[in-house]
Design a protein around this motif. Structure first.
Motif, PDB file in Angstrom:
ATOM      1  N   VAL A  86      89.489  84.045  10.481  1.00 42.65           N
ATOM      2  CA  VAL A  86      90.380  83.527  11.515  1.00 42.65           C
ATOM      3  C   VAL A  86      89.931  82.126  11.917  1.00 42.65           C
ATOM      4  O   VAL A  86      88.749  81.888  12.151  1.00 42.65           O
ATOM      5  N   ASP A  87      90.890  81.213  12.006  1.00 45.01           N
ATOM      6  CA  ASP A  87      90.587  79.847  12.406  1.00 45.01           C
ATOM      7  C   ASP A  87      89.990  79.816  13.816  1.00 45.01           C
ATOM      8  O   ASP A  87      90.432  80.543  14.705  1.00 45.01           O
ATOM      9  N   GLN A  88      89.016  78.955  14.028  1.00 48.54           N
ATOM     10  CA  GLN A  88      88.310  78.886  15.309  1.00 48.54           C
ATOM     11  C   GLN A  88      89.235  78.560  16.478  1.00 48.54           C
ATOM     12  O   GLN A  88      88.999  78.996  17.606  1.00 48.54           O
ATOM     13  N   SER A  89      90.286  77.793  16.226  1.00 51.85           N
ATOM     14  CA  SER A  89      91.189  77.426  17.322  1.00 51.85           C
ATOM     15  C   SER A  89      91.892  78.647  17.910  1.00 51.85           C
ATOM     16  O   SER A  89      92.102  78.733  19.127  1.00 51.85           O
ATOM     17  N   PHE A  90      92.246  79.608  17.051  1.00 51.60           N
ATOM     18  CA  PHE A  90      92.894  80.823  17.546  1.00 51.60           C
ATOM     19  C   PHE A  90      91.898  81.667  18.351  1.00 51.60           C
ATOM     20  O   PHE A  90      92.258  82.264  19.360  1.00 51.60           O
ATOM     21  N   LEU A  91      90.668  81.697  17.894  1.00 52.06           N
ATOM     22  CA  LEU A  91      89.641  82.448  18.621  1.00 52.06           C
ATOM     23  C   LEU A  91      89.333  81.800  19.964  1.00 52.06           C
ATOM     24  O   LEU A  91      89.099  82.490  20.960  1.00 52.06           O
ATOM     25  N   ASP A  92      89.345  80.478  20.016  1.00 51.36           N
ATOM     26  CA  ASP A  92      89.107  79.774  21.274  1.00 51.36           C
ATOM     27  C   ASP A  92      90.222  80.080  22.273  1.00 51.36           C
ATOM     28  O   ASP A  92      89.967  80.356  23.451  1.00 51.36           O
ATOM     29  N   HIS A  93      91.467  80.041  21.785  1.00 55.41           N
ATOM     30  CA  HIS A  93      92.605  80.367  22.648  1.00 55.41           C
ATOM     31  C   HIS A  93      92.521  81.825  23.122  1.00 55.41           C
ATOM     32  O   HIS A  93      92.829  82.130  24.278  1.00 55.41           O
ATOM     33  N   ASN A  94      92.108  82.727  22.234  1.00 54.64           N
ATOM     34  CA  ASN A  94      91.990  84.141  22.583  1.00 54.64           C
ATOM     35  C   ASN A  94      90.926  84.347  23.662  1.00 54.64           C
ATOM     36  O   ASN A  94      91.098  85.161  24.579  1.00 54.64           O
ATOM     37  N   GLY A  95      89.814  83.618  23.556  1.00 54.93           N
ATOM     38  CA  GLY A  95      88.765  83.722  24.564  1.00 54.93           C
ATOM     39  C   GLY A  95      89.254  83.287  25.932  1.00 54.93           C
ATOM     40  O   GLY A  95      88.914  83.910  26.952  1.00 54.93           O
ATOM     41  N   LYS A  96      90.065  82.240  25.981  1.00 50.00           N
ATOM     42  CA  LYS A  96      90.617  81.783  27.267  1.00 50.00           C
ATOM     43  C   LYS A  96      91.573  82.827  27.842  1.00 50.00           C
ATOM     44  O   LYS A  96      91.586  83.072  29.058  1.00 50.00           O
ATOM     45  N   ALA A  97      92.379  83.454  26.976  1.00 48.20           N
ATOM     46  CA  ALA A  97      93.293  84.506  27.442  1.00 48.20           C
ATOM     47  C   ALA A  97      92.510  85.701  27.970  1.00 48.20           C
ATOM     48  O   ALA A  97      92.903  86.329  28.978  1.00 48.20           O
ATOM     49  N   PHE A  98      91.408  86.020  27.324  1.00 47.46           N
ATOM     50  CA  PHE A  98      90.550  87.117  27.777  1.00 47.46           C
ATOM     51  C   PHE A  98      89.964  86.811  29.146  1.00 47.46           C
ATOM     52  O   PHE A  98      89.935  87.661  30.040  1.00 47.46           O
ATOM     53  N   ARG A  99      89.515  85.561  29.335  1.00 51.20           N
ATOM     54  CA  ARG A  99      88.968  85.148  30.628  1.00 51.20           C
ATOM     55  C   ARG A  99      90.029  85.296  31.729  1.00 51.20           C
ATOM     56  O   ARG A  99      89.737  85.771  32.830  1.00 51.20           O
ATOM     57  N   GLU A 100      91.256  84.903  31.409  1.00 55.70           N
ATOM     58  CA  GLU A 100      92.336  84.997  32.391  1.00 55.70           C
ATOM     59  C   GLU A 100      92.660  86.447  32.731  1.00 55.70           C
ATOM     60  O   GLU A 100      92.969  86.771  33.889  1.00 55.70           O
ATOM     61  N   LYS A 101      92.602  87.333  31.734  1.00 56.80           N
ATOM     62  CA  LYS A 101      92.854  88.767  31.978  1.00 56.80           C
ATOM     63  C   LYS A 101      91.813  89.331  32.940  1.00 56.80           C
ATOM     64  O   LYS A 101      92.142  90.084  33.860  1.00 56.80           O
ATOM     65  N   LEU A 102      90.560  88.989  32.713  1.00 55.93           N
ATOM     66  CA  LEU A 102      89.494  89.464  33.589  1.00 55.93           C
ATOM     67  C   LEU A 102      89.673  88.947  35.009  1.00 55.93           C
ATOM     68  O   LEU A 102      89.477  89.681  35.989  1.00 55.93           O
ATOM     69  N   ALA A 103      90.037  87.680  35.133  1.00 55.76           N
ATOM     70  CA  ALA A 103      90.244  87.105  36.465  1.00 55.76           C
ATOM     71  C   ALA A 103      91.422  87.765  37.177  1.00 55.76           C
ATOM     72  O   ALA A 103      91.381  88.011  38.390  1.00 55.76           O
ATOM     73  N   ALA A 104      92.486  88.083  36.420  1.00 55.42           N
ATOM     74  CA  ALA A 104      93.692  88.661  37.006  1.00 55.42           C
ATOM     75  C   ALA A 104      93.440  90.031  37.615  1.00 55.42           C
ATOM     76  O   ALA A 104      94.098  90.418  38.592  1.00 55.42           O
ATOM     77  N   ILE A 105      92.486  90.793  37.047  1.00 53.71           N
ATOM     78  CA  ILE A 105      92.206  92.121  37.599  1.00 53.71           C
ATOM     79  C   ILE A 105      90.979  92.108  38.496  1.00 53.71           C
ATOM     80  O   ILE A 105      90.464  93.161  38.875  1.00 53.71           O
ATOM     81  N   GLY A 106      90.523  90.906  38.877  1.00 58.02           N
ATOM     82  CA  GLY A 106      89.466  90.775  39.863  1.00 58.02           C
ATOM     83  C   GLY A 106      88.068  91.033  39.364  1.00 58.02           C
ATOM     84  O   GLY A 106      87.163  91.302  40.157  1.00 58.02           O
ATOM     85  N   LEU A 107      87.855  90.938  38.045  1.00 56.88           N
ATOM     86  CA  LEU A 107      86.532  91.216  37.489  1.00 56.88           C
ATOM     87  C   LEU A 107      85.807  89.959  37.017  1.00 56.88           C
ATOM     88  O   LEU A 107      84.718  90.059  36.450  1.00 56.88           O
ATOM     89  N   LEU A 108      86.403  88.787  37.251  1.00 59.29           N
ATOM     90  CA  LEU A 108      85.751  87.532  36.874  1.00 59.29           C
ATOM     91  C   LEU A 108      85.938  86.524  37.997  1.00 59.29           C
ATOM     92  O   LEU A 108      87.046  86.366  38.533  1.00 59.29           O
ATOM     93  N   THR A 109      84.861  85.878  38.361  1.00 55.19           N
ATOM     94  CA  THR A 109      84.901  84.830  39.379  1.00 55.19           C
ATOM     95  C   THR A 109      84.544  83.497  38.746  1.00 55.19           C
ATOM     96  O   THR A 109      83.507  83.373  38.090  1.00 55.19           O
ATOM     97  N   GLN A 110      85.416  82.506  38.921  1.00 50.44           N
ATOM     98  CA  GLN A 110      85.196  81.170  38.360  1.00 50.44           C
ATOM     99  C   GLN A 110      84.497  80.326  39.424  1.00 50.44           C
ATOM    100  O   GLN A 110      85.087  79.942  40.428  1.00 50.44           O
ATOM    101  N   TYR A 111      83.217  80.038  39.232  1.00 49.61           N
ATOM    102  CA  TYR A 111      82.459  79.239  40.191  1.00 49.61           C
ATOM    103  C   TYR A 111      82.596  77.745  39.908  1.00 49.61           C
ATOM    104  O   TYR A 111      82.515  76.920  40.815  1.00 49.61           O
ATOM    105  N   SER A 112      82.754  77.388  38.648  1.00 48.86           N
ATOM    106  CA  SER A 112      82.939  75.995  38.251  1.00 48.86           C
ATOM    107  C   SER A 112      83.548  75.993  36.859  1.00 48.86           C
ATOM    108  O   SER A 112      83.759  77.056  36.263  1.00 48.86           O
TER     109      SER A 112
END
Length: 481
Positions: free
Chosen positions: A444-470
């Motif tokens: 899998v091309d790295q760009s798709f994996l990078d985009h997937n990681g950002k979507a995963f981060r957003e999913k965690l934040a949406a359900i209150g399990l990730l806090t973005q400090y910076s």
């Protein structure tokens, strides 16, 4: 004969009977029913400690059918002739029936892919409080002989309530297929005393009487079930093998269950129950896959590509390919196990012929154990859908369960550290840094994996399990904030 052969092959390979009928949430429902039953077997004896995880294969427990509440939930026929029941809960009142139906129908466990409403014995109540936990049941024909003085008081009472020859509730296994017994055996055989004690206390908190209005109502209705256990029944799981030398998943189940149930102060009971309901079947399905790959001689840890995007990409196609390959692994492993058992049966012609017939019919015979794997993952939200073009992902309840099982109580992990940890423990690949360490790096091309990681981060934040400090620091917590 073929069914018997299939059961023998599946039991030898996986250590437990894995059938499509007992998929998904039925695994955790059965495990909780056993734990609740052990609690009930000892709750009335102040001199006996209700040791939920006593390491004995023949522990006794009581079973509650909740057949009345389940029949009300599905508007099934209330067994005729029980005037005592009608007076006790005023079931002659349409308003009462409708109110109870509205309540209990909203508490039924959702089974993905089910197109029609099941019979009452195919409907199970979500165990939000201990009093709602119940065992399996099905309808059986009442016999006139059950009225004999030699029969138990319960049987005579049942036979007296209804005419012989009609169907009535019978508490027994129907959709429970030993997956829950496997999970309970995993927990009770924990070699770590501190972890086992923490799990015991947390599990007890989930299965004991809650004393809430809902719990009191459920308990009152269960006293008028048609079938129930007069005395504790003995159950043996001696035939179940954990295969801990071949799979890390029994140990991962123990770790995850401890982390989930220990959150008594920070997480509501219903949320802990929901996480456990998802985690237990997920572990068994992954255990099945691990054992299948071991049988086929796989030496590398399987990597599972989780897709959190909203559109079809090469990453999603690779995840779909991933799933198809694993399903084939299960089929091929069952074939290999059957051939091995044919060789072992040399000298026993009837056994050898039985296994040979099984291998000839294996195309249809393996549909059920293979279905257990994919339909269990779909049920708990580890696949995008129960049918059609499917890929690995994690829907919010399963994602919450994963985080709760992985991050110990009172701790938090940096996002990249969390991604690395779920790869090391579970083989889950989400973003590019982790993918570089897995066999999927070149697929899998790295760009798709990078985009997937950002979507995963957003999913965690949406359900209150990730806090973005910076911009550089995001922390994953085991409890929502």
């Amino acid at each position: 004969m073929a069914d018997r052969s299939k059961a023998e092959v599946v039991l030898r390979l996986f250590g437990v009977n894995l059938e499509q009928q007992g998929r998904g949430f039925y695994v955790s429902l059965e495990m909780l029913a056993i734990a609740r039953g052990v609690y009930l077997a000892h709750a009335e004896d102040p001199e006996t400690v209700a040791d939920l995880l006593d390491n004995r294969a023949d522990a006794s427990y009581k079973r509650t059918s909740h057949d009345l509440a389940r029949r009300i939930a599905t508007k099934a026929r209330i067994v005729e002739g029980d005037e005592e029941l009608g007076k006790a809960v005023e079931l002659d009142s349409p308003e009462t029936i409708e109110t109870l139906h509205a309540l209990f129908s909203s508490l039924l466990v959702e089974i993905p892919g089910r197109r029609t409403q099941p019979s009452w014995f195919g409907a199970h109540i979500y165990p939000f409080v201990g009093e709602l936990i119940h065992y399996d049941a099905v309808e059986r024909r009442i016999k006139q002989s059950d009225a004999s003085p030699k029969k138990s008081a319960k049987k005579r009472k049942q036979a007296g309530k209804v005419a012989a020859g009609i169907n009535a509730p019978s508490i027994e296994r129907y959709l429970f297929r030993d997956g829950g017994s496997w999970a309970y055996k995993v927990l009770r055989s924990d070699f770590d005393p501190d972890r086992k004690e923490t799990t015991r206390q947390g599990l007890r908190d989930l299965v004991q009487d809650s004393g809430t209005p809902l719990g009191n109502l459920a308990k009152a209705l269960s006293m008028h079930d048609f079938d129930y256990d007069e005395e504790p029944v003995e159950s043996s799981d001696s035939e179940i093998k954990l295969h801990e030398d071949l799979s890390p998943w029994p140990e991962l189940l123990r770790d995850g269950a401890r982390n989930i149930v220990a959150r008594t102060a920070a997480v509501p009971r219903a949320k802990r129950t929901e996480s456990l309901m998802h985690w237990v079947p997920y572990c068994l399905a992954r255990h099945q896959l691990q054992l299948a790959r071991q049988k086929l001689g796989a030496i590398d840890r399987e990597s599972i590509l989780l897709d959190f995007g909203n559109e079809a990409t090469p990453l999603r196609r690779e995840s779909q390919k991933n799933l198809a390959g694993f399903r084939n692994d299960i089929v091929n492993a069952i074939n290999a196990q059957a051939r091995e058992m044919i060789k072992e049966a040399e000298g026993d012609e009837s056994r050898r012929q039985r296994y040979e017939r099984f291998t000839k019919e294996v195309g249809t015979a393996v549909q059920s154990p293979r279905g257990f794997f994919s339909e269990t993952l779909a049920a708990v939200g580890a696949l995008n859908a129960p049918v059609g073009r499917r890929h690995f992902t994690m829907k919010p309840p399963m994602l919450e369960s994963l985080v709760s099982a992985t991050v110990p109580q009172g701790t938090e992990l940096e996002f990249d550290q969390f991604c690395a940890l779920i790869y090391e423990k579970y083989g889950l690949v989400v973003e590019n840094k982790v993918a570089a360490r897995s066999p999927l790096a070149s697929e899998v091309d790295q760009s798709f994996l990078d985009h997937n990681g950002k979507a995963f981060r957003e999913k965690l934040a949406a359900i209150g399990l990730l806090t973005q400090y910076s911009d550089a620091t995001s922390m994953v917590q085991g409890e929502p904030r």
